[in-house]
Design an enzyme around this catalytic site. Sequence first.
Site, mmCIF file in Angstrom:
data_model
loop_
_atom_site.group_PDB
_atom_site.id
_atom_site.type_symbol
_atom_site.label_atom_id
_atom_site.label_comp_id
_atom_site.label_asym_id
_atom_site.label_seq_id
_atom_site.Cartn_x
_atom_site.Cartn_y
_atom_site.Cartn_z
ATOM 1 N N LYS A 161 27.528 34.688 7.939
ATOM 2 C CA LYS A 161 28.877 35.258 7.930
ATOM 3 C C LYS A 161 28.989 36.253 9.084
ATOM 4 C CE LYS A 161 31.996 36.667 4.219
ATOM 5 N NZ LYS A 161 32.047 37.372 2.944
HETATM 6 O O1 G3P Z 1 35.288 37.813 0.266
HETATM 7 C C1 G3P Z 1 35.928 38.952 0.690
HETATM 8 C C2 G3P Z 1 36.150 39.843 -0.436
HETATM 9 O O2 G3P Z 1 34.927 40.303 -0.931
HETATM 10 C C3 G3P Z 1 37.041 40.979 -0.165
HETATM 11 O O3 G3P Z 1 37.689 41.222 -1.352
HETATM 12 O O4 G3P Z 1 38.905 42.515 -3.026
HETATM 13 O O5 G3P Z 1 37.345 43.653 -1.396
HETATM 14 O O6 G3P Z 1 39.515 42.731 -0.630
HETATM 15 P P1 G3P Z 1 38.400 42.609 -1.606
#
Ligand code: G3P
Length: 218
Positions: free
Chosen positions: A85
């Site tokens: 990633k």
């Molecule tokens: O895969 C990306 C994710 O982990 C981000 O999610 O909820 O932290 O915006 P969030």
Amino acid sequence: MKIFLDTADITEIRRAADAGLIDGITTNPSLLAKVAGDREPREIFAEICEVVDGPISAEVIATDAAGMISEGRKLSGLHENIVVKLPLTEDGLRACRALSGEGIATNVTLCFSTSQALLAAKAGATFISPFVGRLDDVGHDGMEIIAEIRQVYDSYGFTTEILAASLRHPRHVLEAMLMGADAATLPSKVLYQLLKHPLTDRGLEQFLADWKGSGKEL
Ligand code: G3P
């Protein structure tokens, strides 16, 4: 649409994998830091790869292309299912091009626009991760870019898979499906929200009560 679990927590991963609910895992440095304790990242990734037979995204920490390429090679060497990633920066795209050229699977993350997604596809990304919820957080309609990226990738024949990320509720997942995302990554909470329906619970309760009333056994 493939469903990935967005976590590095092995208990959550085991539960979802044992139930056959997931096709892979995505992690990021924040998720890894939450569970790391005194363990090395490579031990955590190895454990995840033992439990889930599918793409496992492991993110680099370096911010320069050479550092990302070196970390990416190491991560990829841990297991054949590791997907490296990389952040959607100039250096991240350089690293993506180099690693993809070596046959290493890549997931370009922190994508917030359709033009960024085009550049990632041109760099050979295996997956692009547009962050829907974080766009919503700043007043945009995050889901719009999933539809736009689908249109652009289909128009130009890119095979990069759209991995809808930062999904916060079941409606996000439904919309990602309808817009033709290839995959969605969800926190556990959202995965089980997808599974549950109050009418299923009520219907089952009724079936069991009626059957009990019959006094028979199967
Ligand atoms: O895969 C990306 C994710 O982990 C981000 O999610 O909820 O932290 O915006 P969030």
